[in-house]
Design an enzyme around this catalytic site. Structure first.
Site, PDB file in Angstrom:
ATOM      1  N   ASP B  54       5.949  12.159  42.544  1.00  0.00           N
ATOM      2  CA  ASP B  54       4.793  11.846  42.263  1.00  0.00           C
ATOM      3  C   ASP B  54       3.866  12.956  43.172  1.00  0.00           C
ATOM      4  OD1 ASP B  54       5.036   8.310  42.853  1.00  0.00           O
ATOM      5  OD2 ASP B  54       6.106   9.753  41.784  1.00  0.00           O
ATOM      6  N   HIS B  56       0.125  12.014  43.221  1.00  0.00           N
ATOM      7  CA  HIS B  56      -1.182  10.928  43.502  1.00  0.00           C
ATOM      8  C   HIS B  56      -2.440  11.751  43.865  1.00  0.00           C
ATOM      9  CE1 HIS B  56       0.794   7.216  42.718  1.00  0.00           C
ATOM     10  NE2 HIS B  56       1.813   7.439  43.617  1.00  0.00           N
ATOM     11  N   ASP B  82       2.907   9.939  37.971  1.00  0.00           N
ATOM     12  CA  ASP B  82       1.987   9.425  39.086  1.00  0.00           C
ATOM     13  C   ASP B  82       1.100  10.645  39.490  1.00  0.00           C
ATOM     14  OD1 ASP B  82       3.597   6.651  40.788  1.00  0.00           O
ATOM     15  OD2 ASP B  82       2.733   6.884  38.685  1.00  0.00           O
ATOM     16  N   ASP B  85      -4.430   8.553  41.332  1.00  0.00           N
ATOM     17  CA  ASP B  85      -4.660   7.409  42.350  1.00  0.00           C
ATOM     18  C   ASP B  85      -4.218   7.759  43.727  1.00  0.00           C
ATOM     19  OD1 ASP B  85      -3.522   4.754  40.012  1.00  0.00           O
ATOM     20  OD2 ASP B  85      -5.522   5.538  40.293  1.00  0.00           O
ATOM     21  N   ARG B  86      -4.981   6.862  44.614  1.00  0.00           N
ATOM     22  CA  ARG B  86      -4.650   7.151  45.902  1.00  0.00           C
ATOM     23  C   ARG B  86      -5.297   8.371  46.678  1.00  0.00           C
ATOM     24  NH1 ARG B  86       0.013   3.378  45.926  1.00  0.00           N
ATOM     25  NH2 ARG B  86      -1.042   1.588  46.683  1.00  0.00           N
ATOM     26  N   ASN B 114       4.072   5.109  36.270  1.00  0.00           N
ATOM     27  CA  ASN B 114       3.555   3.766  36.068  1.00  0.00           C
ATOM     28  C   ASN B 114       2.064   3.844  36.350  1.00  0.00           C
ATOM     29  OD1 ASN B 114       4.383   4.436  38.835  1.00  0.00           O
ATOM     30  ND2 ASN B 114       3.832   2.156  39.133  1.00  0.00           N
ATOM     31  N   HIS B 115       1.553   4.907  37.292  1.00  0.00           N
ATOM     32  CA  HIS B 115       0.058   4.980  37.430  1.00  0.00           C
ATOM     33  C   HIS B 115      -0.728   5.375  36.333  1.00  0.00           C
ATOM     34  CE1 HIS B 115      -0.800   3.693  41.585  1.00  0.00           C
ATOM     35  NE2 HIS B 115       0.843   3.619  41.562  1.00  0.00           N
ATOM     36  N   HIS B 164      10.568   8.595  35.379  1.00  0.00           N
ATOM     37  CA  HIS B 164       9.633   8.168  36.661  1.00  0.00           C
ATOM     38  C   HIS B 164      10.282   7.011  37.442  1.00  0.00           C
ATOM     39  CE1 HIS B 164       6.404   7.752  39.260  1.00  0.00           C
ATOM     40  NE2 HIS B 164       6.337   6.646  39.236  1.00  0.00           N
ATOM     41  N   ARG B 212       8.399  -5.751  42.975  1.00  0.00           N
ATOM     42  CA  ARG B 212       7.000  -5.144  42.341  1.00  0.00           C
ATOM     43  C   ARG B 212       6.253  -6.023  41.267  1.00  0.00           C
ATOM     44  NH1 ARG B 212       6.482   0.807  43.167  1.00  0.00           N
ATOM     45  NH2 ARG B 212       8.554   1.802  43.650  1.00  0.00           N
ATOM     46  N   HIS B 239       8.850   7.710  42.078  1.00  0.00           N
ATOM     47  CA  HIS B 239       8.343   6.412  42.089  1.00  0.00           C
ATOM     48  C   HIS B 239       8.569   5.929  43.463  1.00  0.00           C
ATOM     49  CE1 HIS B 239       6.872   2.780  40.273  1.00  0.00           C
ATOM     50  NE2 HIS B 239       8.270   2.085  40.338  1.00  0.00           N
TER      51      HIS B 239
END
Lengths: 585, 308
Positions: B54, B56, B82, B85-86, B114-115, B164, B212, B239
């Site tokens: 990731d 991010h 990923d 995001d963040r 998943n993002h 992932h 999750r 992940h």
């Protein structure tokens, strides 16, 4: 004048009036930015008689808009008819000088100062002074605060009687009940100092300066330091000692760290214009107090200035040795990282100031301690300026003391530290000479070409060029090339690429003959490598080497190789090979 | 080949952390889609290659990653999802990777995390960043539509399986991954969801529910079976945050690679990339966040710059 023509001339202003009623802030802003154009269109007379009065009424708007208005008004002098009429712009600016938002007021004062520059002495006396007086005695603190910014430009251009009045007004502002006004006054004082003449300075301004330095608001007190700087440029030695140093000393012990920080920040600016003897006698102890301050920020700020201050008192070597160096030793054990980082930044510059013997005795042990710190910024700060030190001490000292520690840093965990060491190596090479370098450092230098970090490998390769410039291409051929050729045979594809990159950057230093006879055959071997990344890199390398090859070599040796690569199944290999072939034709 | 000129210009902007125009982003997404269309649900890759987890939206840390590992096309890369995001720079980060993919499609591979989903990006920052930097949601729409085309997994030399999240109870063989219709928003359940959401768990025997709320916990027996059936040597995934940048599980049969140092600008973790050489030996290069001085971006001037 016909009605039609009259309408044409009024029309732009009418449009502006409408646009400024618009709800959208952006549109209002855009219209205001056009004021100069409008002023030019309607001509000087109408600008004075209609545009400016209209703008005077437009001063009730959002702060964003007012900021632009203030800015634009400052540009209108030429459109109202030059300096003679500049004062006509004052009314709207006077209104803006009283608004709540500080940024707008500051811009307004700037604008007033700008137009005042175009005004003659008479206009300033007749028009600016009344404005200043009106603001300075205004009901709201905002206008009084703005007034403080206008004193210096007014003072220079009025008659004696007015000057006395101005000083009185200023004195009142320094004693204003509102802290914001006193702050502005304290700021204004520094600017006023050069113009009031020695006697007024002593009798009136200096007492005001002292009073502001004792204000109960720390934000007012810290401005006293800037005033000290301004005074240090004007006063004589004795006056400085009598009037400024006591205040400075109390600022350096102020209960608020911000004030003490300010003293540290401005210290060298303060001490620069005065005689080293005065600095030595009165200021060094203040400085040492700051180096030992409780507050980390103050210590850090002062530490950064150690070298500069010592430079100013370099005639007094024993003061440096007895008073300052012991404190530096303590700082190297400070618990704050920032202090140590600051120390590392300034302490290398001390070496040329205190000379070889003192450096070896006092500073070298300090450098060794700092280089062993775990904080990478400390190490970086020392290494990046190490050549300042090594120019002062002898090679023997360098080799026996600093070098072993530097060599340990070749393998520091932090890659940026390794990078800094690599950058330092060529300077070291010049001092050590080729024999010493070969014995101790060549192998280590080559090992960087296999470092796990890409950037290090690149820097190391470029480093080889710098070394070759120092030691010559024969040395490179004998000591470096064999190692580099071995890299081309390493299993790891990235090392092969580093090998090729090294040869590319060294080509200009080595010359066409070596490139053709030694380098080209070796790299061509890579054309059957299994890894596409290697092959594409080969194509790039061959393209870079073309300028160093003869035409027939290119046709006979390079072109067939590239043609093979251009048929590779990997699209990127094809691309770079084709690009190289295109350069040949 | 002729369009490389336009791509190179966009690449130069992105290298300097400048946001491309909406039109440029649309162009890159279009080109990328054409490339992704040709890629199967499991992409076959050759060694040597560098595998990353990731990122991010941590642009400056991605730059740091490239300083350490080299850049395409000199180095080949796989990024396991990923990208957004963040972090504060999801747009610049994702677009840099995407533009590199368009420029050097064989030297960099991107698979879905998943993002990379419409729902998740509306909660964890990518949508908000697009609105802030563009004033409208078009860029978010181009990107999320493009996410649907991203592959789900990769395999290096038929031996190292990369995904992932993790494994799925519905997937025993690699062939079964082929049957998934991946061109859709990430589902709430099912094999495609599991691949992007599952986590390994040492305490689990085979399958457990994942706290999750999507995907499963999977255990050692599942991993051993999957490797045996599919003739694999290693499973690489991302992940999950790793303090040391990477983490082995199940006797080194599986490894988690995490490439966002000081995650979310607060976790103080290291990051890593996994280098796989021509003999399929793998090793990890651990690195930390780029220092503060390297993280400067030209301050973006807006009309209201005043109120300090």
């Amino acid at each position: 004048m016909s009605d039609q023509k009259k309408d044409d001339e009024i029309y732009p202003i009418a449009v502006l009036v409408e646009e400024l009623k618009n709800e959208d802030v952006q549109l209002r802003l855009n219209s205001l930015r056009q004021i100069s154009t409008i002023a030019q269109a309607v001509g000087q007379e109408r600008t004075r008689s209609e545009l400016i009065p209209f703008l005077n009424d437009a001063t009730d708007d959002e702060d964003e808009v007012l900021l632009v208005l203030a800015d634009e008004l400052g540009n209108l002098v030429e459109f109202v008819g030059g300096g003679e009429y500049a004062h006509t712009i004052l009314p709207p600016l006077t209104t803006l000088a009283s608004v709540e938002e500080t940024v707008v007021r500051e811009k307004t004062v700037e604008a007033i100062k700008k137009i005042s520059k175009e005004m003659g002495e008479d206009q300033i006396q007749e028009f600016l002074y009344p404005v200043l007086k009106q603001l300075a005695t205004g009901k709201w603190f905002t206008s009084r605060s703005s007034a403080c910014g206008l004193f210096s430009i007014c003072y220079q251009n009025v008659d004696e009687e007015t000057k006395t009045e101005l000083r009185q007004l200023f004195s009142d502002l320094c004693k204003d009940p509102t802290p914001m006004v006193r702050r502005s006054a304290a700021k204004g004082l520094a600017v006023l100092v050069p113009y009031v003449g020695r006697e007024n300075l002593r009798k009136e301004l200096i007492p005001l300066f002292v009073k502001l330095a004792e204000d109960d608001q720390d934000r007012v007190r810290l401005l006293a330091v800037d005033n000290c700087v301004a005074l240090s440029k004007i006063l004589t030695e004795d006056e400085f000692i009598t009037y400024v140093i006591p205040t400075l000393k109390s600022c350096a012990k102020d209960r608020s760290w911000r004030v003490r920080y300010m003293v540290a920040e401005r210290f060298c600016q303060l001490s620069e214009p005065i005689e080293p003897e005065v600095t030595k006698n009165d200021l060094v102890e203040v400085f040492i107090g700051l180096l030992k301050d409780n507050e980390e920020e103050v210590r850090t700020c002062a530490t950064l200035r150690i070298a500069e201050l010592c430079g100013q008192i370099r005639v007094y070597q024993d003061v440096i040795k007895d008073a300052i160096l012991p404190v530096i030793e303590e700082l190297s054990k400070d618990f704050s990282d920032n202090v140590k980082i600051a120390l590392a930044a300034s302490v290398t510059e001390l070496a040329p100031i205190i000379g070889k013997e003192m450096t070896v005795e006092k500073l070298v042990p300090l450098y060794l301690d700092l280089l062993k710190e775990d904080i990478s910024d400390v190490k970086l700060n020392i290494i990046s300026k190490l050549d300042t030190v090594t120019q002062v001490i002898t090679i023997e000292v360098l080799a026996s003391t600093l070098l072993p520690v530097v060599v340990e840093l070749f393998e520091d965990r932090q890659w940026r530290v390794r990078n800094a060491v690599i950058e330092y190596i060529p300077k070291l090479a010049i001092q050590l000479g080729v024999q010493f370098f070969d014995e101790k450092l060549t192998d280590l230098t080559m090992s960087w070409l296999k470092d796990s970090v890409f950037k290090i490998r690149q820097t190391a390769a470029r480093n080889l060029v710098k070394l070759t410039k120092v030691f010559g291409s024969d040395w490179c051929m004998e000591h470096l090339l064999p190692h580099i050729f071995k890299l081309l045979e390493e299993p790891n594809y990235k090392i092969k690429q580093t090998g090729m990159y090294s040869l590319t950057v060294l080509a200009p230093e080595l010359g066409n003959e070596i490139v053709t006879e030694k380098i080209l055959p070796k790299i061509k071997n890579l054309k059957s490598d299994k890894v596409a990344n290697v092959k594409l890199y080969l194509a790039k390398t061959l393209k870079s080497l073309l300028p160093y090859l003869e035409e027939n070599t290119i046709q006979q040796e390079v072109k067939p190789c590239l043609n093979e690569l251009a048929k590779d199944e990997d699209p990127d290999v094809k691309h770079f090979a084709t690009s190289a072939l295109n350069k040949i034709s | 080949m002729s369009s490389f000129g336009a791509i190179d210009k966009i690449l130069e902007k992105l290298e300097n952390c400048l946001v491309p125009t909406e039109k440029e982003i649309q162009f890159v997404c279009l080109k990328a889609r054409q490339i992704f269309l040709k890629e199967g649900n499991t992409i076959f890759l050759k060694a040597p290659i560098t595998i990353c987890g990731d990122v991010h939206g941590q642009f400056w840390d991605l730059k740091e990653l490239f300083e350490i590992g080299g850049k395409p096309p000199g180095t080949s890369y796989l990024f396991m999802g990923d990208f957004v995001d963040r972090g504060y720079y999801s747009i610049e980060t994702f677009l840099l990777l995407l533009t590199l993919k368009v420029r050097y499609p064989d030297k960099i591979t991107l698979i879905r995390g998943n993002h990379e989903s419409r729902q998740i990006t509306q909660v964890y920052g990518f949508y908000d960043e697009c609105m802030k930097k563009f004033g409208n949601s078009s860029v978010w729409r181009y990107c999320t539509e493009l996410f649907d085309y991203l592959s789900l997994s990769a395999i290096v030399e038929n031996k190292i399986f990369c995904v992932h999240g993790g494994l799925s109870p519905k997937i025993d063989t690699l062939n079964q991954i082929r049957l998934i219709d991946r061109k859709t928003e990430v589902p709430h359940e099912g094999p495609m969801c599991d691949l992007l959401w599952s986590d390994p768990d040492e305490k689990t025997a085979s399958w457990e529910l994942n706290p999750r709320g999507a995907g499963f916990f999977f255990g050692k027996t599942v991993v051993e079976e999957f490797q045996k059936v599919n003739n694999l040597e290693l499973i690489a995934r991302a992940h999950q945050l790793c303090q040391d940048g990477f983490q082995y599980s199940f006797d080194k049969k599986l490894v988690t690679v995490w490439s966002a140092p000081n995650y979310f600008y607060r976790c103080a973790n290291s990051a890593s990339v996994m280098k796989v050489d021509s003999e399929l030996n793998h090793s990890f290069k651990v690195f930390d966040a780029a220092p503060q001085e390297k993280r400067n971006v030209k301050l973006r001037r807006t009309t209201s710059m005043y109120f300090l």
